[in-house]
Design an enzyme around this catalytic site. Structure first.
Site, PDB file in Angstrom:
ATOM      1  N   CYS A   2      39.645 -31.075  -7.023  1.00 53.82           N
ATOM      2  CA  CYS A   2      40.768 -31.966  -6.807  1.00 53.82           C
ATOM      3  C   CYS A   2      41.439 -31.669  -5.480  1.00 53.82           C
ATOM      4  CB  CYS A   2      41.789 -31.802  -7.942  1.00 53.82           C
ATOM      5  SG  CYS A   2      41.086 -31.982  -9.592  1.00 53.82           S
ATOM      6  N   ASN A  75      43.094 -26.875  -8.000  1.00 57.18           N
ATOM      7  CA  ASN A  75      41.899 -27.400  -7.344  1.00 57.18           C
ATOM      8  C   ASN A  75      40.791 -26.388  -7.527  1.00 57.18           C
ATOM      9  OD1 ASN A  75      39.970 -28.473  -5.558  1.00 57.18           O
ATOM     10  ND2 ASN A  75      40.927 -27.521  -3.785  1.00 57.18           N
ATOM     11  N   SER A 363      24.873 -25.288  -4.504  1.00 59.67           N
ATOM     12  CA  SER A 363      24.322 -24.991  -3.184  1.00 59.67           C
ATOM     13  C   SER A 363      23.838 -23.548  -3.132  1.00 59.67           C
ATOM     14  CB  SER A 363      25.385 -25.226  -2.105  1.00 59.67           C
ATOM     15  OG  SER A 363      26.249 -24.103  -1.998  1.00 59.67           O
ATOM     16  N   GLY A 364      23.154 -23.215  -2.038  1.00 61.75           N
ATOM     17  CA  GLY A 364      22.668 -21.849  -1.856  1.00 61.75           C
ATOM     18  C   GLY A 364      23.516 -21.022  -0.920  1.00 61.75           C
TER      19      GLY A 364
END
Length: 631
Positions: A2, A75, A363-364
């Site tokens: 968010c 968030n 992700s990496g």
């Protein structure tokens, strides 16, 4: 995932206009397209933009605690919230939602600021505690989620997920911090130690801030740090097994979502490892996506397709032209502050592709920093071994003299570029590593600056904060210090900023399982030889993943997202390169010598030198200053 924003009056609890908080939230609407709300009380206002990921209908924000004594805007994601929820229930906590937001509130009410070490996740949040009339701001361990704040002339403190939110407040003065220019030209981004706008600060990673009405603005307090000071004693096979377990645990914990979930797949070691472990834990095909390029030498899509086939993923690939220079203004708007990592463009493109089919993508990112995967780590390790053979008093004049007479040969293969190696060996370990990370070397920066700017900068140099960080690091070796600096300085300022802004610009949540703090803490205790062995970085990780991935994925040369800016500035952007020296924003600052910028541009366009990275930095700086109205 968010966007958050808010206003807090430090001096006296003046009324807060909800419309002002709403305007701040509207500036970051892209972070939360699924809903918005504002809450105010005397002296405080909290605003929220929601991207629904977990408990889609049941966790609106701002959220009140069960007893109404605390209010939260948040968030991020807390990956261990179910375990925390069960523990808090044993203390009598009551829950009315199925999400992680309410768990943060209950944890705050039970443990106060000490709740932070119990949270495993990525987060930036604000809690207003009504009984104590205090506002608590906190940011996660690695700075995955951003948080800006500033003190205003009316005695208030404003905060938000992006600089855009603060810029929406009419009392924020738009004045450039001149030292941020030195930082930006050195690193290609404005690090978390500073902001492009004077008076705006970034809450550092792993820090919190506790504000109270009637009390002065406090300094942030560190609540976690990574230590490289100890070493594992176990057998190699046992450490390999533990690392593999931690990798699987990190990936699995980040697969919880009530919306479609997938992964970025470049075909490199890190993203391929994440996909392999996701496939192992999933009862349906993993959704993967990759971006390929038309330009030979930049394209890794064949490797991504190989991994996708191996794990039978639901794979989507798209070829794009790297000549997307027309999107420069879009990138400038995305980052607010000047940001010159050219891989932001393909990162944004892969986020766009992912968002067409998923709302969350793993992700990496983080493995190189945590496990010693960068080429510069190998250089640091080997150079430190040489430094250890000679005392500084002999080493500095010896290698300094060699560096002075050795010809500069940036065009040559690295083994023949001895000048930079001699310069590094003449320096301290910390200074050499800081210089190796610089996008624009100190001498080149100094040559561009005007006398007025040099006087303004004074004795400050951008490398100083990193050198001090390394010298104070809880570490045993030069490699430890380098990785510590990467995790604390480079990662939040560059890599995580890039992924956060690129993903959130399209309403996509990116999660980084390889930055699970348990995994990173384990990796920090590995002996140097288990991180780097010979020419191989991330040695133990590659060995652990060898049962899942083939050697041509694990051991091929590392390649990141690349944008052909050198060719751009000799072709379609040649006019832009020539125009930098005449740029209105830079000219108004008076901080650069236009003739030297023009000479740099002509040398590059004519093929006599490669100044593409410096020109890209200056172009992005000119456009950022113009957009922000800072010059």
């Amino acid at each position: 995932m968010c966007g958050i924003a808010g206003i807090f009056h430090l001096e006296t609890p003046k009324p807060v206009d909800p419309a002002r908080v709403e305007k701040m939230c509207d500036a970051i609407a892209h972070r939360g397209p699924d809903g918005s709300a504002v809450w105010t009380a005397p002296g405080v206002g909290l605003g929220h933009r929601r991207l629904s990921i977990i408990d889609l209908a049941g966790s609106p924000q701002p959220m009140a605690s069960t007893d109404g004594r605390a209010m939260l805007v948040f968030n991020g994601e807390i990956y261990n919230y179910r375990e925390l929820r069960a523990e808090l229930a044993t203390y009598g906590a009551m829950f009315h939602t199925d999400g992680d937001s309410e768990v943060i509130l209950a944890a705050w009410q039970k443990w106060g600021p000490d709740c932070l070490p119990r949270l495993n996740g990525m987060f930036a949040f604000a809690i207003y505690d009504l009984p104590s009339r205090q506002l608590f701001l906190a940011r996660d361990r690695f700075g995955v989620k951003p948080l800006f704040h500033a003190s205003l002339s009316d005695g208030s403190v404003i905060f938000g997920s992006e600089l855009k939110a603060l810029l929406a407040h009419p009392l924020l003065r738009r004045e450039v911090d001149p030292l941020a220019i030195e930082d930006y030209l050195a690193w290609g981004y404005v690090p978390d130690t500073r902001s492009i706008i004077k008076g705006v600060r970034k809450l550092p990673a792993a820090h919190s801030l506790l504000l109270a009405h009637g009390k002065p603005m406090p300094e942030p307090k560190r609540w976690w740090d990574i230590s490289f000071a100890d070493r594992h004693k176990g057998k190699e096979a046992d450490l390999e097994a533990e690392l593999l377990h931690l990798l699987g645990q990190a990936v699995t914990s980040r697969m919880a979502a009530d919306v479609p979930l997938g992964a970025f797949l470049s075909g490199g070691v890190d993203s391929s490892s994440v996909v392999a472990l996701m496939a192992q834990s999933s009862n349906q095909p993993v959704k993967t996506c990759s971006i390929g390029f038309d330009t030979k030498g930049l394209d890794e899509s064949d490797y991504a397709a190989q991994v996708a086939k191996r794990f039978a993923t639901d794979h989507r690939a798209r070829k794009v032209s790297p000549d997307d220079f027309e999107e420069i203004d879009t990138l400038v708007a995305m980052f607010d502050e000047p940001f010159a990592d050219a891989s932001a463009l393909p990162t944004w493109r892969v986020c766009q592709l992912a968002r067409e089919s998923v709302t969350v993508a793993l992700s990496g990112d983080g493995a190189d920093e945590a496990l010693g995967g960068y080429r510069r780590h190998r250089f640091q390790l080997n150079e430190d071994r040489l430094r250890g053979l000679l005392p500084q008093g002999i080493r500095s004049p010896l290698f300094g003299s060699l560096a002075a007479v050795w010809p500069k040969a940036d065009w040559a293969p690295r083994p023949l570029r001895a000048k930079s190696t001699f310069e590094s060996l003449a320096s301290s370990s910390e200074a050499a590593y800081a210089k190796s990370l610089c996008v624009m070397a100190p001498g080149l920066r100094d040559g561009l600056y005007s006398p007025d700017y040099l006087a303004l900068r004074g004795d400050y140099r951008a490398e100083q904060p990193m050198i001090e960080l390394m010298r104070g690091a809880p570490a045993r070796s030069g490699l430890d210090k380098a990785q510590y600096a990467d995790l604390a300085f480079w990662l939040p300022g560059d890599i995580l900023t890039k992924v956060d802004r690129a993903s959130m610009s399209v309403g996509l949540e990116a999660r980084e399982p390889l930055l699970d703090h348990r995994l990173v803490e384990f990796a920090a205790r590995l002996p140097d030889r288990m991180r780097i062995r010979g020419m191989d970085g991330k040695w133990l990780m590659k060995k652990a993943m060898s049962r899942h991935l083939p050697d041509d994925i694990l051991y091929r040369p590392k390649q990141g997202f690349v944008t052909p800016i050198a060719e751009w500035f000799r072709g379609p952007l040649a006019g832009e390169a020539r125009g930098i020296a005449k740029g209105a924003a830079l000219a108004r600052t008076g901080w650069m010598v236009p003739e030297r910028v023009a000479q740099m541009a002509e040398a590059h366009i004519g093929g006599r030198s490669d100044h593409s990275r410096a020109l890209w930095q200056l172009l992005m700086l000119e456009k950022s200053l113009t957009r922000l109205g800072l010059a």
